[in-house]
Design an enzyme around this catalytic site. Sequence first.
Site, PDB file in Angstrom:
ATOM      1  N   TYR A 205      -4.005   1.757  16.010  1.00  0.00           N
ATOM      2  CA  TYR A 205      -2.736   1.781  16.737  1.00  0.00           C
ATOM      3  C   TYR A 205      -2.833   1.571  18.243  1.00  0.00           C
ATOM      4  CZ  TYR A 205      -0.274   3.149  12.520  1.00  0.00           C
ATOM      5  OH  TYR A 205       0.276   3.147  11.258  1.00  0.00           O
TER       6      TYR A 205
ATOM      7  N   GLU B 178      -3.307  -0.276   8.216  1.00  0.00           N
ATOM      8  CA  GLU B 178      -2.110   0.103   8.989  1.00  0.00           C
ATOM      9  C   GLU B 178      -2.246  -0.422  10.403  1.00  0.00           C
ATOM     10  OE1 GLU B 178      -0.977   4.275   9.267  1.00  0.00           O
ATOM     11  OE2 GLU B 178      -1.438   4.567   7.139  1.00  0.00           O
TER      12      GLU B 178
ATOM     13  N   GLU C 168      -7.191   8.336   6.469  1.00  0.00           N
ATOM     14  CA  GLU C 168      -7.446   8.975   7.756  1.00  0.00           C
ATOM     15  C   GLU C 168      -7.919  10.420   7.659  1.00  0.00           C
ATOM     16  OE1 GLU C 168      -4.082   8.555  10.336  1.00  0.00           O
ATOM     17  OE2 GLU C 168      -4.120   6.377  10.273  1.00  0.00           O
TER      18      GLU C 168
ATOM     19  N   ASN D  66      -7.127   1.864  10.018  1.00  0.00           N
ATOM     20  CA  ASN D  66      -5.795   2.017  10.606  1.00  0.00           C
ATOM     21  C   ASN D  66      -5.979   2.034  12.117  1.00  0.00           C
ATOM     22  OD1 ASN D  66      -4.901   2.322   8.018  1.00  0.00           O
ATOM     23  ND2 ASN D  66      -4.314   4.480   8.212  1.00  0.00           N
TER      24      ASN D  66
ATOM     25  N   HIS E 106      -2.866  10.944   0.949  1.00  0.00           N
ATOM     26  CA  HIS E 106      -2.319  10.713   2.290  1.00  0.00           C
ATOM     27  C   HIS E 106      -1.761  12.054   2.796  1.00  0.00           C
ATOM     28  CE1 HIS E 106      -0.760   7.283   5.002  1.00  0.00           C
ATOM     29  NE2 HIS E 106      -0.436   8.390   5.631  1.00  0.00           N
TER      30      HIS E 106
ATOM     31  N   ARG F  95       0.854  -1.191   0.000  1.00  0.00           N
ATOM     32  CA  ARG F  95       0.000   0.000   0.000  1.00  0.00           C
ATOM     33  C   ARG F  95       0.888   1.239   0.000  1.00  0.00           C
ATOM     34  NH1 ARG F  95      -2.492   2.941   4.842  1.00  0.00           N
ATOM     35  NH2 ARG F  95      -3.720   4.497   3.744  1.00  0.00           N
TER      36      ARG F  95
HETATM   37  C1  GAL Z   1      -0.971   7.011  10.683  1.00  0.00           C
HETATM   38  C2  GAL Z   1      -0.570   7.565   9.358  1.00  0.00           C
HETATM   39  C3  GAL Z   1       0.787   7.118   8.896  1.00  0.00           C
HETATM   40  C4  GAL Z   1       1.795   6.923   9.992  1.00  0.00           C
HETATM   41  C5  GAL Z   1       1.208   6.274  11.218  1.00  0.00           C
HETATM   42  C6  GAL Z   1       2.110   6.236  12.433  1.00  0.00           C
HETATM   43  O1  GAL Z   1      -1.875   7.878  11.307  1.00  0.00           O
HETATM   44  O2  GAL Z   1      -1.495   7.231   8.362  1.00  0.00           O
HETATM   45  O3  GAL Z   1       1.203   7.989   7.899  1.00  0.00           O
HETATM   46  O4  GAL Z   1       2.507   8.057  10.247  1.00  0.00           O
HETATM   47  O5  GAL Z   1       0.032   6.906  11.611  1.00  0.00           O
HETATM   48  O6  GAL Z   1       2.045   7.409  13.147  1.00  0.00           O
END
Ligand code: GAL
Length: 458
Positions: free
Chosen positions: A295, A366, A165, A293, A119, A75
Amino acid sequence: MKHFPNDFLWGTATSSYQIEGAANLDGKGPSIWDAFASIPGKIKNNETGNLACDHYHRFEEDVQLMKNMGVKAYRFSISWSRVLPTGKGAVNEKGIQFYSKLIDSLLRAGIEPWVTLYHWDLPLALQLEDDGWLGSTLPDHFANYAKICFDRFGDRVKSWITLNEPWVAAMLGYGQGVFAPGRTSNTEPYRAAHQLILAHAKAVTIYRKEYGHQNGKIGITNNADWREPLTLNQKDLEAAERALEFFLAWFADPIFKGDYPQVMRERLGSRLPKFTDQEKELIKGTSDFFGLNHYTTMYAAHHNGRLKESSVYGNGGISEDQDVTLLQDSNWPVTSMNWAVVPWGCRKLLRWINDRYDQPDIYITENGCSYPDVLVDGKVDDTLRVAFYKGYLEACQQTIAEGIPLKGYFAWSFMDNFEWASGYEKRFGLHYVDFETLERIPKKSALWYKEVISKNGI
Ligand code: GAL
């Protein structure tokens, strides 16, 4: 061994401004990130993406490294101002050639290109002339740019992501001002988001109407953390739900259901723009899959009128709108972004999406982590990163075993890169990049991921 379905899509991800470099080469126009990064104090150590990983020149080598890892999909994003230097008008053929060569090289290596059209690196001219995402002309400009990409690359690209995002673009770009274009406001994020959603819908409509014969799929990628209620108290349960609605459903509800969540409409009143009936029709159903995405996780509690939160991103000055306090558990391990590592949060979020949006195909576009990796004797022993991926992939596997259609996973990121306002210090890559020599070195996690992919399980 926990197996994944045979057709599970294993990938890695990057984005244009974070890796390409070649900021002024071959006719590329400036983007808002070129401009933002040039303002002293905006980026850690005043670093920029001018050179980044120099992927623009080293893409063949990068494709080979991905091939060595056995990834099935890659991607990446297209820089709008490389293709259209001012965001509109004449096409820059050298920009087209670059992406065309990259796509061909991926296909030769047996890797599916997954292309994100936006992006965050908006052509600067559109910021100056059209007021960026606050401008009502942006959706049409985006749709026009998207059409050029479908036209030039769609014979070979079968998986498209319109926006990456939009929450970040709206909140960090127009609310907190920590990302380009650096604005702070408690109304502009809602206005920018509105145009982003319309832009997405217009691009998808063109793709479906005019490029149906290309037989591809198209969707959007939203980001969301999980919000766990701090207590089982009704107020906290509602606060956690509300936090998810203001975060993910803000974008996903119009696209999957036809309008903003009711709680946002009620609380924001006239600060939340309204879609006309015609626009609702245009927007509804415009994603062939649910791009996510993900995290981290935080606890959410009813705010009670006093704000004292340890939010990861903060809330862009619009926390008051949600009445939610976000907290981290001090027992949770954290990455170098201070993001908590909570794999069960991922599982709960996937369930929430599955229930709310009626079982869409989900792709995690992501997931990953940053740790302060260092080279010792030419190697990086990123044991913590391996543990992170193991935890989250186990959560994914359990989710699939529950019957939820999670179809693929893209590790963020293929290699260390320009981490926005944090510059080059935060290392998210499966490959270590020495930013002086630009040498790429596979980390332990890259070797581990390769094994997972080859066995199709963990
Ligand atoms: C996401 C973003 C990425 C990368 C990742 C880690 O929000 O799409 O570009 O930076 O976080 O912070």
